[in-house]
Enzyme design. Structure first.
Site, PDB file in Angstrom:
ATOM      1  N   ASP A 286       0.840  -1.182   0.000  1.00 18.18           N
ATOM      2  CA  ASP A 286       0.000   0.000   0.000  1.00 18.18           C
ATOM      3  C   ASP A 286       0.889   1.250   0.000  1.00 18.18           C
ATOM      4  O   ASP A 286       1.945   1.274   0.632  1.00 18.18           O
ATOM      5  CB  ASP A 286      -0.905  -0.018   1.236  1.00 18.18           C
ATOM      6  CG  ASP A 286      -1.937   1.083   1.210  1.00 18.18           C
ATOM      7  OD1 ASP A 286      -2.710   1.140   0.237  1.00 18.18           O
ATOM      8  OD2 ASP A 286      -1.967   1.901   2.148  1.00 18.18           O
ATOM      9  N   GLU A 333       0.893  -0.619  -4.997  1.00 20.83           N
ATOM     10  CA  GLU A 333      -0.155   0.382  -5.183  1.00 20.83           C
ATOM     11  C   GLU A 333       0.570   1.696  -5.460  1.00 20.83           C
ATOM     12  O   GLU A 333       0.964   2.407  -4.539  1.00 20.83           O
ATOM     13  CB  GLU A 333      -1.030   0.450  -3.934  1.00 20.83           C
ATOM     14  CG  GLU A 333      -2.243   1.372  -4.075  1.00 20.83           C
ATOM     15  CD  GLU A 333      -1.947   2.786  -3.625  1.00 20.83           C
ATOM     16  OE1 GLU A 333      -1.928   3.684  -4.504  1.00 20.83           O
ATOM     17  OE2 GLU A 333      -1.732   3.003  -2.433  1.00 20.83           O
ATOM     18  N   ASP A 382     -11.014   1.720  -2.042  1.00 16.98           N
ATOM     19  CA  ASP A 382     -11.212   3.162  -1.858  1.00 16.98           C
ATOM     20  C   ASP A 382     -12.087   3.792  -2.933  1.00 16.98           C
ATOM     21  O   ASP A 382     -12.420   4.970  -2.851  1.00 16.98           O
ATOM     22  CB  ASP A 382      -9.854   3.879  -1.854  1.00 16.98           C
ATOM     23  CG  ASP A 382      -9.115   3.728  -0.533  1.00 16.98           C
ATOM     24  OD1 ASP A 382      -9.772   3.498   0.496  1.00 16.98           O
ATOM     25  OD2 ASP A 382      -7.874   3.840  -0.534  1.00 16.98           O
TER      26      ASP A 382
END
Length: 505
Positions: A286, A333, A382
């Protein structure tokens, strides 16, 4: 990733699985979901971080980077293992089976887990006791710190560690309780992972760039973070202002003291990665930007306007990890302000980056030219759901460059009712080796099924759950057909996993 293998999978966090106890878990419904994945021709199950969450209930704000989320422990499996009397569960009915009411779940489930922990020595089988003792030895490098942290939280009325008055454990039963609960989580998790491998499913785990300030990690290792002499944060992580967030984002997470990490040859990071690779097959990093540079905001600031980008030693870190961990299988990501230094870091280690179609379509670049070494997603945790995103677009516009509903429908030559399937098919047909689809997009859910809205503390965040029976045979057949027609049925990967399992026996 399995390089040069076309594969696909589904994003669904275990908390969103159905079940009778107010929250999804790693029991019978998880096994059923693995069966669904196999039926649909999928070879990947992507999840979010599985650590114990703080009072925000966000998987990305954890009290430990090593421990497991005890709220995921299956009560049904505890009954099967003889550790829990089924009578304690009789009559319980969650108020809402479609949304997690976290306070209700905690108030119901935690006392039961505590009681199981207290009775473990009496009720556990000999074999399970031996496994527990070995677990405590093997995992002592993090379990001892976490169990002490758990115990002191109990003795300090659940206050944050930097507010504790008592700093020496008075009641060692709390320590034992914490260790048992963690053993139960890890025991159930590894059984589930073994089942995944038998069904040819690999798990994509998730590693947040930061850990929570009120965490066992910061409490036990303050020298690894940018804290003052009294343990208070000097800076916090965040993101600068952008078109979506005018004030930027403040995350409330402490920043790393990278110099001290380098002095230890990144020992804490090595342990962190090795631990997660014991639990998953592939790790999603992430906020990959944070490994090349991080945004530092003074802790006293109310917005992110006056933050500053600081270089991070990601290259040195990955050199160490790549040389010490076999099969360093990660995806990154890399969304947001991606500059040349971030691209260089990603390309140096051949990490697949992410391409989110909701963003790609935003420029109407509706062409199948996405790189092979990438992970294509219809959306992430998200994003809004595909249908919710589609419905948020203007129906039509006089601006020829603006993406509209009509343009998408015309491009795909479909009706609104089928737009999510057309986009899923488009994703599966790209050149990318890997495609991930959130379950909500397969189900054709609207914005009410959105999992998280970044930058908000809405009670709806992280709370959506799949309705029992909502994933129908029709859904499964449709995805299986598309997966096969786009040559992503993963038979080679499944055979490889089966051979690996047979070699263990």
């Amino acid at each position: 990733m399995n390089k040069h293998k076309r594969q696909s999978g589904v994003l669904l966090h275990p908390t969103a699985l159905p079940g009778p106890y107010g929250i999804g878990g790693i029991g019978p419904h998880a096994y059923c979901f693995v069966d669904h994945l196999s039926d649909m021709g999928q070879t990947l199950w992507q999840i979010l971080p599985i650590g114990p969450t703080d009072f925000h209930n966000s998987p990305y704000s954890s009290m430990s980077t090593f421990a497991g989320n005890h709220l995921l422990i299956s009560l049904d499996l505890l009954v099967e293992d003889g550790l829990l009397d089924f009578k304690m569960l009789e009559g319980y009915q969650a108020v809402d089976l479609h949304k997690i009411i976290f306070n209700d779940v905690i108030n119901f489930k935690l006392p039961i887990l505590k009681q199981v922990g207290q009775n473990f020595d009496k009720k556990a089988s000999v074999e399970m006791k031996i496994s527990f003792e070995q677990f405590c030895i093997d995992q002592s490098y993090w379990l001892d710190d976490y169990s002490r942290y758990w115990a002191l939280k109990e003795e300090n009325d659940q206050k944050s560690w930097f507010e504790w008055k008592l700093r020496t454990v008075q009641n060692t039963e709390y320590v034992h309780e914490a260790k048992v609960i963690q053993f139960l989580f890890h025991n159930q998790w590894h059984r589930l992972r073994q089942y995944c491998r038998e069904k040819g499913i690999q798990i994509i785990g998730d590693m947040p760039i930061y850990v929570g300030y009120d965490s066992a990690d910061v409490c036990a290792n303050p020298e690894l973070f940018q804290l003052d002499s009294e343990g208070r944060m000097i800076y916090q992580g965040g993101c600068p202002p952008c078109e979506y967030q005018e004030e930027g984002q403040l995350w409330g997470s402490p920043l790393y003291n990278w110099q001290n990490h380098e002095k230890t040859n990144f020992e804490w990071w090595q342990r962190r990665f090795k631990k997660l690779f014991e639990m998953v097959d592939i790790i999603r990093l992430d906020h990959f930007i944070g490994y090349a540079k991080y945004y530092r905001v003074p802790i006293t600031d109310q917005t992110a306007h006056d933050g500053k980008w600081i270089q991070a030693p990601g290259d040195k870190l990955f050199q160490v990890l790549d040389s010490t961990i076999m099969d360093f299988n990660v995806i990154v990501e890399d969304l947001g302000d991606v500059t040349e230094d971030i691209i260089s870091l990603r390309e140096t280690y051949h990490f697949p980056g992410m391409r989110v179609l909701q963003f790609e379509f935003g420029q109407m670049s509706l062409v199948k030219d996405l790189p092979e070494n990438s992970v294509v997603c219809t959306g992430t945790h998200d994003n809004d759901t595909l249908l919710g995103w589609f419905e948020s677009l203007p129906v039509k516009s006089s601006d020829g460059d603006m993406l509209t509903q009509n343009k998408l429908l015309q491009f795909f030559q479909c009706t609104k009712e089928n737009i999510h399937w057309e986009i899923i098919s488009y994703a599966l047909n790209t050149a990318s080796y890997t495609v991930i689809i959130p379950l909500q997009d397969i189900l054709g859910e609207n914005s009410s099924a959105r999992f998280n809205t970044p930058g908000t503390l809405s009670p709806d965040n992280w709370s959506w759950r799949m309705e029992e029976g909502k994933l129908t045979q029709s859904h499964k057949n449709k995805l299986a057909e598309l997966t096969k027609s786009h040559r992503r049925n993963g038979s080679a990967i499944k055979n490889l996993l089966k051979k690996e399992i047979e070699s263990w026996k």
